[in-house]
Design a protein around this motif. Structure first.
Motif, PDB file in Angstrom:
ATOM      1  N   VAL A  12       0.875  -1.319  -0.157  1.00  0.00           N
ATOM      2  CA  VAL A  12      -0.084  -0.202  -0.053  1.00  0.00           C
ATOM      3  C   VAL A  12       1.170   1.401   0.104  1.00  0.00           C
ATOM      4  CG1 VAL A  12      -0.131  -0.180   2.549  1.00  0.00           C
ATOM      5  CG2 VAL A  12      -1.950   1.153   1.274  1.00  0.00           C
ATOM      6  N   GLN A  13       0.349   2.358  -0.635  1.00  0.00           N
ATOM      7  CA  GLN A  13       1.283   3.377  -0.714  1.00  0.00           C
ATOM      8  C   GLN A  13       1.114   4.282   0.796  1.00  0.00           C
ATOM      9  OE1 GLN A  13      -0.103   5.686  -3.947  1.00  0.00           O
ATOM     10  NE2 GLN A  13       1.287   4.588  -5.376  1.00  0.00           N
ATOM     11  N   PRO A  14       1.991   5.116   1.032  1.00  0.00           N
ATOM     12  CA  PRO A  14       2.074   5.801   2.242  1.00  0.00           C
ATOM     13  C   PRO A  14       0.493   6.620   2.148  1.00  0.00           C
ATOM     14  CG  PRO A  14       4.324   6.037   1.486  1.00  0.00           C
ATOM     15  CD  PRO A  14       3.418   5.181   0.318  1.00  0.00           C
ATOM     16  N   GLY A  15      -0.003   6.808   3.273  1.00  0.00           N
ATOM     17  CA  GLY A  15      -1.252   7.274   3.508  1.00  0.00           C
ATOM     18  C   GLY A  15      -2.422   6.522   3.277  1.00  0.00           C
ATOM     19  N   GLY A  16      -2.257   5.412   2.661  1.00  0.00           N
ATOM     20  CA  GLY A  16      -3.246   4.344   2.297  1.00  0.00           C
ATOM     21  C   GLY A  16      -3.862   3.815   3.682  1.00  0.00           C
ATOM     22  N   SER A  17      -4.791   2.704   3.050  1.00  0.00           N
ATOM     23  CA  SER A  17      -5.496   2.034   4.342  1.00  0.00           C
ATOM     24  C   SER A  17      -5.570   0.547   3.907  1.00  0.00           C
ATOM     25  CB  SER A  17      -6.984   2.590   4.524  1.00  0.00           C
ATOM     26  OG  SER A  17      -6.993   3.876   4.824  1.00  0.00           O
ATOM     27  N   LEU A  18      -5.438  -0.243   4.860  1.00  0.00           N
ATOM     28  CA  LEU A  18      -5.841  -1.708   4.864  1.00  0.00           C
ATOM     29  C   LEU A  18      -6.559  -2.234   5.965  1.00  0.00           C
ATOM     30  CD1 LEU A  18      -2.263  -3.144   4.042  1.00  0.00           C
ATOM     31  CD2 LEU A  18      -4.172  -3.198   2.602  1.00  0.00           C
ATOM     32  N   ARG A  19      -7.411  -3.271   5.688  1.00  0.00           N
ATOM     33  CA  ARG A  19      -7.985  -3.941   6.861  1.00  0.00           C
ATOM     34  C   ARG A  19      -7.626  -5.460   6.947  1.00  0.00           C
ATOM     35  NH1 ARG A  19     -14.323  -5.252   8.815  1.00  0.00           N
ATOM     36  NH2 ARG A  19     -13.977  -6.887   6.917  1.00  0.00           N
ATOM     37  N   LEU A  20      -7.014  -5.692   8.008  1.00  0.00           N
ATOM     38  CA  LEU A  20      -6.535  -6.948   8.288  1.00  0.00           C
ATOM     39  C   LEU A  20      -7.572  -7.836   8.907  1.00  0.00           C
ATOM     40  CD1 LEU A  20      -2.924  -6.562   9.430  1.00  0.00           C
ATOM     41  CD2 LEU A  20      -3.878  -6.825   7.159  1.00  0.00           C
ATOM     42  N   SER A  21      -7.583  -9.198   8.655  1.00  0.00           N
ATOM     43  CA  SER A  21      -8.517 -10.075   9.222  1.00  0.00           C
ATOM     44  C   SER A  21      -7.814 -11.072  10.008  1.00  0.00           C
ATOM     45  CB  SER A  21      -9.621 -10.723   8.297  1.00  0.00           C
ATOM     46  OG  SER A  21     -10.345  -9.701   7.659  1.00  0.00           O
TER      47      SER A  21
END
Length: 134
Positions: A12-21
Motif C-alpha cells: 500500500v502507498q503511504p497514506g493508504g489504508s488496509l484492513r487485516l482479518s
C-alpha cells in the motif's frame, strides 16, 4: 485448540489504508482475548491493539492511536485491524494472537510507554506481510 489465521496484508502507498482479518477456529471467539502484534525485520515483536470482550479494547502503542482500530465479530469468529494513514515505518509482518479468557489484554507501563508481552498470548497465527511504500 484454537487456531488463528491472519490475512489481508499487501503493498500500500503511504497514506493508504488496509484492513487485516484474523479468522479464529477451534473455539468460540467470545471465550478469547485477541491481540494484534507486528514484527519488522531486525526488530522485536510489538503489540498494537487488543480486544478482550465485545465492547472494549486496549492500545499497546500510543503512536497508532487515531490511525489503527480493532474490532471483533463474534458471530463470524473474526477480529479485524483497520489501519489508516499508513506510514513506511508500519511495514512489518502482522500477527494475531489469542489467550483463553475475556479481559486479558494486560497492558504494561514503563514511564510514558505502554506495551504488551507476546508471552502473555498462548496461540499465534501465521502472519501477513504489510508493506508501505511508494
Amino acid at each position: 485448540e484454537v487456531q488463528l489465521q491472519a490475512s489481508g496484508g499487501g503493498l500500500v502507498q503511504p497514506g493508504g489504508s488496509l484492513r487485516l482479518s484474523c479468522a479464529v477456529s477451534g473455539g468460540a471467539l467470545d471465550d478469547y482475548t485477541i491481540a494484534w502484534f507486528r514484527q519488522a525485520p531486525g526488530k522485536e515483536r510489538e503489540g498494537l491493539l487488543c480486544t478482550g470482550d465485545p465492547v472494549s479494547s486496549e492500545y499497546y502503542m500510543r503512536s497508532i492511536q487515531g490511525r489503527f482500530a480493532i474490532s471483533r465479530d463474534n458471530a463470524k469468529n473474526a477480529v479485524y485491524l483497520q489501519m489508516n494513514s499508513l506510514k513506511p515505518e508500519d511495514t512489518a509482518v502482522y500477527y494475531c494472537a489469542a489467550d483463553r479468557g475475556r479481559g486479558l489484554c494486560r497492558p504494561y507501563y514503563d514511564g510514558g510507554r505502554v506495551y504488551a508481552k507476546p508471552t502473555d498470548f498462548a496461540a499465534w497465527g501465521r502472519g501477513t506481510q504489510v508493506t508501505v511504500s511508494s
